[in-house]
Design an enzyme around this catalytic site. Structure first.
Site, PDB file in Angstrom:
ATOM      1  CG  HIS A  23      -8.588 -13.890 -17.283  1.00  0.00           C
ATOM      2  ND1 HIS A  23      -8.608 -14.075 -15.925  1.00  0.00           N
ATOM      3  CD2 HIS A  23      -9.187 -12.690 -17.509  1.00  0.00           C
ATOM      4  CE1 HIS A  23      -9.203 -13.045 -15.345  1.00  0.00           C
ATOM      5  NE2 HIS A  23      -9.557 -12.189 -16.286  1.00  0.00           N
ATOM      6  CD  GLU A  50      -8.780  -9.720 -19.930  1.00  0.00           C
ATOM      7  OE1 GLU A  50      -9.399  -8.853 -19.306  1.00  0.00           O
ATOM      8  OE2 GLU A  50      -7.866 -10.392 -19.390  1.00  0.00           O
ATOM      9  CG  ASP A  52      -6.920  -6.506 -16.901  1.00  0.00           C
ATOM     10  OD1 ASP A  52      -8.097  -6.567 -17.297  1.00  0.00           O
ATOM     11  OD2 ASP A  52      -6.351  -7.445 -16.300  1.00  0.00           O
ATOM     12  CG  HIS A  65      -6.785  -6.903 -12.484  1.00  0.00           C
ATOM     13  ND1 HIS A  65      -7.291  -6.665 -11.221  1.00  0.00           N
ATOM     14  CD2 HIS A  65      -7.812  -7.417 -13.207  1.00  0.00           C
ATOM     15  CE1 HIS A  65      -8.564  -7.029 -11.188  1.00  0.00           C
ATOM     16  NE2 HIS A  65      -8.904  -7.488 -12.382  1.00  0.00           N
ATOM     17  CD  GLU A 117     -11.138  -5.576 -18.092  1.00  0.00           C
ATOM     18  OE1 GLU A 117     -10.805  -6.759 -17.968  1.00  0.00           O
ATOM     19  OE2 GLU A 117     -11.628  -4.891 -17.162  1.00  0.00           O
TER      20      GLU A 117
HETATM   21  O1  G3P Z   1     -12.240  -9.115 -19.539  1.00  0.00           O
HETATM   22  C1  G3P Z   1     -12.684 -10.181 -18.777  1.00  0.00           C
HETATM   23  C2  G3P Z   1     -12.159 -10.137 -17.370  1.00  0.00           C
HETATM   24  O2  G3P Z   1     -10.782  -9.876 -17.406  1.00  0.00           O
HETATM   25  C3  G3P Z   1     -12.834  -9.102 -16.521  1.00  0.00           C
HETATM   26  O3  G3P Z   1     -12.453  -9.167 -15.189  1.00  0.00           O
HETATM   27  O4  G3P Z   1     -11.288  -8.326 -13.215  1.00  0.00           O
HETATM   28  O5  G3P Z   1     -10.252 -10.149 -14.551  1.00  0.00           O
HETATM   29  O6  G3P Z   1     -10.340  -7.829 -15.454  1.00  0.00           O
HETATM   30  P1  G3P Z   1     -11.010  -8.858 -14.586  1.00  0.00           P
HETATM   31 MG    MG Z   2      -9.517  -8.153 -17.450  1.00  0.00          MG
END
Ligand code: G3P
Ligand code: MG
Length: 246
Positions: A23, A50, A52, A65, A117
């Site tokens: 993550h 993953e 952002d 993020h 993302e």
């Molecule tokens: O994509 C899964 C997760 O990353 C979504 O929440 O706020 O960590 O981007 P966040």
């Molecule tokens: Mg995310």
């Protein structure tokens, strides 16, 4: 090169999903959304990451993020109002903020599946979806495709329109009762939800419909095992060092 439309009703093939995505790059073991985090995840044997992606004040996609700079960098103010000259000179935990193109190249070099993302700043959802998806389409043109995702239906629709060959997932905290209808409308192929949003009903509908369910953020081995046994396809974890046990 303009996107080649798929025949009507045909969805792009989904990549094979590893069970665990690190993550925000390297989870909690590295500064979030950095190239160092992505490299660390790969070194730990994780096969998918993953991260952002948001647009700078000049429209350049970068990994971050929050809409503001304070939490993860030594900068101040809104990402979407900051010029590249400043953004790319900031310290994001001993690392620079990465451009999306550099993260994409690194994932390809390391053989990692990327879950991009799309994280639009408020008001620029369509532009962010369009720019990030078009760039992803060209960066992975001759390679196994990444998986796009977003909480923003506007960003997902824009992404799908410019890059119909890229698979998309719809992100929600807690799936609404009519999630299958909304997923179909968005032409998204995977449903991503928070751990607290996983219920028997969601698991059962996802199984019946054949929709892969991806769950964030799972940092406990027992919880991960329970989810996989219940039919969850993959989890996002802040503990990429534990994935061998998941
Ligand atoms: O994509 C899964 C997760 O990353 C979504 O929440 O706020 O960590 O981007 P966040
Ligand atoms: Mg995310």
């Amino acid at each position: 090169m303009p996107a080649i439309p798929l025949p009507v009703g045909q969805k792009p093939p989904l990549p094979t999903l590893p069970r665990c995505f690190a993550h925000r790059g390297g989870g909690r073991l590295a500064p979030e959304n950095t190239l160092a985090g992505i490299r660390l995840a790969a070194r730990l044997g994780v096969r998918a990451v993953e991260f952002d992606v948001m647009l700078s004040g000049e429209g350049t996609p970068l990994l971050i993020h929050d809409e503001t700079l304070e939490r993860t960098t030594n900068g101040r103010g809104r990402v979407a109002e900051t010029p590249d000259r400043i953004l790319f000179s900031l310290d994001a935990g001993g690392e620079p903020l990465p451009r999306f193109v550099d993260a994409a190249r690194l994932c390809r070099e390391l053989g990692l599946l990327a879950n991009i993302e799309i994280k639009p700043a408020a008001g620029v959802e369509i532009e962010t979806g369009r720019v990030v998806a078009a760039l992803a389409d060209s960066l992975w043109r001759d390679a196994p495709k990444p998986l796009l995702s977003s909480f923003s239906p506007l960003a997902l629709e824009a992404a799908r329109d410019v890059a119909p060959a890229l698979p998309c997932g719809w992100l929600v905290d807690c799936p609404p009762d009519d999630w299958p209808r909304q997923l179909a409308r968005l032409e998204a192929q995977t449903l991503h939800c928070a751990l607290a949003g996983v219920s028997r009903e969601v698991l059962s509908k996802a199984r019946i419909l054949g929709v892969p369910l991806l769950v964030y953020t799972v940092n406990d081995e027992k919880v991960a095992k329970r989810l996989f046994a219940a039919g969850v396809s993959a989890v996002f974890t802040d503990c990429p060092d534990l994935v061998g046990r998941f």
